[in-house]
Design an enzyme around this catalytic site. Structure first.
Site, PDB file in Angstrom:
ATOM      1  N   ARG A 277      10.124   6.160 -22.271  1.00 20.91           N
ATOM      2  CA  ARG A 277       8.588   6.043 -22.860  1.00 20.91           C
ATOM      3  C   ARG A 277       7.844   6.726 -22.030  1.00 20.91           C
ATOM      4  O   ARG A 277       7.871   6.071 -21.305  1.00 20.91           O
ATOM      5  CB  ARG A 277       9.316   5.856 -23.861  1.00 20.91           C
ATOM      6  CG  ARG A 277       9.905   5.478 -24.982  1.00 20.91           C
ATOM      7  CD  ARG A 277       9.355   4.935 -26.209  1.00 20.91           C
ATOM      8  NE  ARG A 277       9.056   3.002 -25.951  1.00 20.91           N
ATOM      9  CZ  ARG A 277      10.304   2.322 -25.889  1.00 20.91           C
ATOM     10  NH1 ARG A 277      10.951   2.429 -26.592  1.00 20.91           N
ATOM     11  NH2 ARG A 277       9.583   1.611 -25.811  1.00 20.91           N
TER      12      ARG A 277
ATOM     13  N   LEU B 160      -8.869   2.477  -1.758  1.00 22.68           N
ATOM     14  CA  LEU B 160      -8.363   2.833  -2.979  1.00 22.68           C
ATOM     15  C   LEU B 160      -8.882   2.650  -4.584  1.00 22.68           C
ATOM     16  O   LEU B 160     -10.134   1.970  -4.310  1.00 22.68           O
ATOM     17  CB  LEU B 160      -7.038   1.328  -3.390  1.00 22.68           C
ATOM     18  CG  LEU B 160      -5.831   0.826  -4.472  1.00 22.68           C
ATOM     19  CD1 LEU B 160      -5.343   2.559  -3.965  1.00 22.68           C
ATOM     20  CD2 LEU B 160      -5.723  -0.578  -4.428  1.00 22.68           C
TER      21      LEU B 160
ATOM     22  N   GLY C 126       6.747  -9.800 -22.558  1.00 17.64           N
ATOM     23  CA  GLY C 126       6.704 -10.326 -23.438  1.00 17.64           C
ATOM     24  C   GLY C 126       8.043 -11.414 -23.272  1.00 17.64           C
ATOM     25  O   GLY C 126       8.563 -12.104 -23.935  1.00 17.64           O
TER      26      GLY C 126
ATOM     27  N   ARG D 156      -1.874  -5.799 -32.663  1.00 22.44           N
ATOM     28  CA  ARG D 156      -0.299  -6.599 -32.115  1.00 22.44           C
ATOM     29  C   ARG D 156      -1.559  -7.858 -32.788  1.00 22.44           C
ATOM     30  O   ARG D 156      -2.837  -8.413 -32.876  1.00 22.44           O
ATOM     31  CB  ARG D 156      -0.741  -7.417 -30.787  1.00 22.44           C
ATOM     32  CG  ARG D 156       0.085  -5.875 -30.145  1.00 22.44           C
ATOM     33  CD  ARG D 156       0.411  -6.657 -28.470  1.00 22.44           C
ATOM     34  NE  ARG D 156       1.223  -5.684 -27.982  1.00 22.44           N
ATOM     35  CZ  ARG D 156       2.350  -5.878 -27.279  1.00 22.44           C
ATOM     36  NH1 ARG D 156       2.232  -6.889 -26.186  1.00 22.44           N
ATOM     37  NH2 ARG D 156       3.144  -4.815 -26.718  1.00 22.44           N
TER      38      ARG D 156
ATOM     39  N   HIS E 278       1.732 -12.490 -19.893  1.00 21.55           N
ATOM     40  CA  HIS E 278       0.489 -11.971 -19.524  1.00 21.55           C
ATOM     41  C   HIS E 278       0.118 -12.384 -18.313  1.00 21.55           C
ATOM     42  O   HIS E 278      -0.238 -11.727 -17.120  1.00 21.55           O
ATOM     43  CB  HIS E 278      -0.021 -11.531 -20.695  1.00 21.55           C
ATOM     44  CG  HIS E 278       0.143 -10.400 -21.788  1.00 21.55           C
ATOM     45  ND1 HIS E 278       1.163  -9.520 -20.992  1.00 21.55           N
ATOM     46  CD2 HIS E 278      -0.155 -10.845 -23.570  1.00 21.55           C
ATOM     47  CE1 HIS E 278       1.506  -8.743 -23.415  1.00 21.55           C
ATOM     48  NE2 HIS E 278       1.051 -10.206 -23.865  1.00 21.55           N
TER      49      HIS E 278
ATOM     50  N   ASP F  56       5.585  -3.344 -18.311  1.00 23.76           N
ATOM     51  CA  ASP F  56       6.167  -3.622 -20.102  1.00 23.76           C
ATOM     52  C   ASP F  56       7.084  -4.716 -19.492  1.00 23.76           C
ATOM     53  O   ASP F  56       7.460  -4.527 -17.791  1.00 23.76           O
ATOM     54  CB  ASP F  56       7.112  -1.680 -20.471  1.00 23.76           C
ATOM     55  CG  ASP F  56       7.462  -1.902 -21.596  1.00 23.76           C
ATOM     56  OD1 ASP F  56       6.684  -3.351 -23.035  1.00 23.76           O
ATOM     57  OD2 ASP F  56       7.997  -1.452 -21.743  1.00 23.76           O
TER      58      ASP F  56
ATOM     59  N   GLU G 107       6.434  12.720 -10.743  1.00 23.29           N
ATOM     60  CA  GLU G 107       7.921  11.808 -10.891  1.00 23.29           C
ATOM     61  C   GLU G 107       7.878  10.800 -11.594  1.00 23.29           C
ATOM     62  O   GLU G 107       7.329   9.897 -11.121  1.00 23.29           O
ATOM     63  CB  GLU G 107       7.803  11.803  -9.459  1.00 23.29           C
ATOM     64  CG  GLU G 107       8.238  13.328  -8.529  1.00 23.29           C
ATOM     65  CD  GLU G 107       9.323  14.136  -8.650  1.00 23.29           C
ATOM     66  OE1 GLU G 107      10.707  13.683  -9.667  1.00 23.29           O
ATOM     67  OE2 GLU G 107       9.079  15.245  -8.656  1.00 23.29           O
TER      68      GLU G 107
ATOM     69  N   ARG H 143       7.599   3.100 -14.645  1.00 19.21           N
ATOM     70  CA  ARG H 143       7.463   2.003 -16.491  1.00 19.21           C
ATOM     71  C   ARG H 143       8.144   1.132 -15.679  1.00 19.21           C
ATOM     72  O   ARG H 143       9.867   1.062 -15.478  1.00 19.21           O
ATOM     73  CB  ARG H 143       7.511   3.200 -17.325  1.00 19.21           C
ATOM     74  CG  ARG H 143       7.523   2.292 -18.407  1.00 19.21           C
ATOM     75  CD  ARG H 143       7.785   2.787 -19.659  1.00 19.21           C
ATOM     76  NE  ARG H 143       7.507   2.009 -21.211  1.00 19.21           N
ATOM     77  CZ  ARG H 143       7.562   1.795 -21.869  1.00 19.21           C
ATOM     78  NH1 ARG H 143       7.212   3.132 -22.578  1.00 19.21           N
ATOM     79  NH2 ARG H 143       7.799   0.834 -23.085  1.00 19.21           N
TER      80      ARG H 143
ATOM     81  N   GLU I 235      -3.370   1.238 -29.175  1.00 16.60           N
ATOM     82  CA  GLU I 235      -2.283   1.001 -30.327  1.00 16.60           C
ATOM     83  C   GLU I 235      -1.518  -0.971 -29.996  1.00 16.60           C
ATOM     84  O   GLU I 235      -1.730  -1.290 -31.161  1.00 16.60           O
ATOM     85  CB  GLU I 235      -0.990   1.378 -30.312  1.00 16.60           C
ATOM     86  CG  GLU I 235      -0.654   2.430 -30.653  1.00 16.60           C
ATOM     87  CD  GLU I 235      -0.933   3.813 -29.506  1.00 16.60           C
ATOM     88  OE1 GLU I 235      -1.093   3.036 -27.880  1.00 16.60           O
ATOM     89  OE2 GLU I 235      -0.937   4.945 -29.965  1.00 16.60           O
TER      90      GLU I 235
ATOM     91  N   SER J 243      -3.231  -1.086 -24.424  1.00 10.33           N
ATOM     92  CA  SER J 243      -2.758   0.766 -25.337  1.00 10.33           C
ATOM     93  C   SER J 243      -3.442   0.811 -26.540  1.00 10.33           C
ATOM     94  O   SER J 243      -4.336  -0.884 -27.145  1.00 10.33           O
ATOM     95  CB  SER J 243      -1.850   0.942 -25.455  1.00 10.33           C
ATOM     96  OG  SER J 243      -1.209   0.226 -26.862  1.00 10.33           O
TER      97      SER J 243
HETATM   98  C1  FPP Z   1       3.585  -4.137 -22.282  1.00  8.00           C
HETATM   99  O1  FPP Z   1       4.525  -6.022 -22.009  1.00  8.00           O
HETATM  100  C2  FPP Z   1       2.347  -5.203 -21.358  1.00  8.00           C
HETATM  101  C3  FPP Z   1       0.784  -5.934 -21.787  1.00  8.00           C
HETATM  102  C4  FPP Z   1       0.951  -4.975 -24.121  1.00  8.00           C
HETATM  103  C5  FPP Z   1      -0.178  -5.935 -21.385  1.00  8.00           C
HETATM  104  C6  FPP Z   1      -0.352  -5.650 -19.805  1.00  8.00           C
HETATM  105  C7  FPP Z   1      -1.208  -7.127 -18.988  1.00  8.00           C
HETATM  106  C8  FPP Z   1      -1.166  -7.514 -17.713  1.00  8.00           C
HETATM  107  C9  FPP Z   1      -0.066  -7.022 -16.756  1.00  8.00           C
HETATM  108  C10 FPP Z   1      -2.250  -8.272 -17.419  1.00  8.00           C
HETATM  109  C11 FPP Z   1      -3.625  -8.433 -17.654  1.00  8.00           C
HETATM  110  C12 FPP Z   1      -3.532  -7.222 -16.002  1.00  8.00           C
HETATM  111  C13 FPP Z   1      -4.974  -7.218 -16.211  1.00  8.00           C
HETATM  112  C14 FPP Z   1      -5.340  -5.601 -14.881  1.00  8.00           C
HETATM  113  C15 FPP Z   1      -6.231  -7.301 -16.664  1.00  8.00           C
HETATM  114  P1  FPP Z   1       5.117  -6.270 -23.741  1.00  8.00           P
HETATM  115  O2  FPP Z   1       3.618  -7.020 -23.892  1.00  8.00           O
HETATM  116  O3  FPP Z   1       4.680  -5.149 -24.714  1.00  8.00           O
HETATM  117  O4  FPP Z   1       6.691  -6.783 -22.836  1.00  8.00           O
HETATM  118  P2  FPP Z   1       7.349  -6.458 -24.576  1.00  8.00           P
HETATM  119  O5  FPP Z   1       7.645  -5.014 -24.362  1.00  8.00           O
HETATM  120  O6  FPP Z   1       8.089  -6.918 -23.795  1.00  8.00           O
HETATM  121  O7  FPP Z   1       7.245  -7.839 -25.609  1.00  8.00           O
END
Ligand code: FPP
Length: 259
Positions: free
Chosen positions: A211, A148, A40, A88, A54, A37, A224, A205, A84, A82
């Protein structure tokens, strides 16, 4: 857009030192799950569009995979997209799908060489044809990996996964293949996307949020929890080792009392 160089964070000496401490300490978690997380916010802090975050997050994935290989973690589950997240803006969804393809294109050979077996879990029927083809390719190419297991959760929701399992069980009961009183925890477990691997021992997280966000609701029953304050692009192997060190200090009782 070029992948940004490794974000400033603990140096490689710090990472080596932390790894030595992890190894001196004893058992590492067999299975680590991560809610990645903060991409953004990481981009916003740099006055850049969200996909920039990203992309930086993709570089962090590489570092954490290396950290798992070096420390002996056997399973890594990453929440990459996700159910959800489909809501976006279209531009962000397509940027994320593009990054998935790019990640696979860039990493598949290295993952195969390193003995990483990739699985992609979730409602993959919603992926576009290019992303679906890339997923098939990496799953196939890495299928002999034994060091892995890397589970990428795409278009995934924990509740939807449980609904899917419940429907399968209901169909088996209706068809007379399963008696209602024979339904057990294993009956459900065996119908989850993760039936082939142990439950996570450690759920991380990033970005300070506390969450579960619909990730692995069944599977994290006894995991954990570790909340890292850094945003995902700033999380790397050193931060992973810090989380493992914290895990190694926990007293896991699974609802029982210490002997
Ligand atoms: C949450 O951050 C992250 C995501 C929704 C996307 C995760 C994707 C990657 C780490 C890159 C691609 C990875 C692979 C393995 C292909 P957010 O956008 O919700 O951030 P914010 O809460 O700060 O807005």
């Amino acid at each position: 857009m070029a992948i940004p160089s490794a974000p400033p964070g603990p140096s490689s000496t710090d990472a080596a030192d932390l790894l030595a401490r992890v190894q001196a300490h004893g058992a590492v978690p067999r299975h680590v799950a991560i809610i990645m997380d903060g991409n953004g916010r990481w981009a916003r802090e740099r006055h850049m569009p969200r996909p920039f975050g990203h992309r930086a997050g993709m570089a962090a994935v590489r570092d954490v995979v290396e950290g798992c290989l070096d420390s002996g973690v056997q399973w890594l589950s990453l929440f990459a997209f996700s159910q959800e997240n489909w809501q976006r803006p279209v531009s962000e969804v397509s940027a994320l799908m593009g990054l998935l393809e790019e990640y696979i294109q860039r990493e598949a050979d290295a993952l195969e060489r390193q003995g990483v077996r990739v699985r992609v879990l979730g409602d993959l029927s919603r992926l576009n044809a290019r992303a679906a083809a890339a997923v098939d390719r990496v799953v196939q190419q890495t299928s002999n990996g034994t060091r892995l297991g890397l589970n990428l959760f795409i278009s995934y929701g924990g509740r939807a996964e449980l609904v899917r399992a419940a429907r399968e069980i209901a169909a088996d009961v209706q068809a007379g293949r399963l008696a209602p009183e024979a339904v057990s925890e294993d009956t459900i477990r065996d119908r989850l996307f993760t039936a082939f691997c142990p439950d996570p021992d450690l759920l991380i997280r990033t970005s300070g949020e506390q969450r579960l966000s619909n990730f692995l609701l069944w599977q994290v029953a006894y995991a954990e929890l570790y909340i890292a304050s850094v945003l995902w692009p700033d999380f790397g192997r050193a931060a992973l080792y810090e989380a493992i060190l914290d895990f190694q200090r926990r007293d896991r009782r699974f609802g029982r009392v210490a002997p």
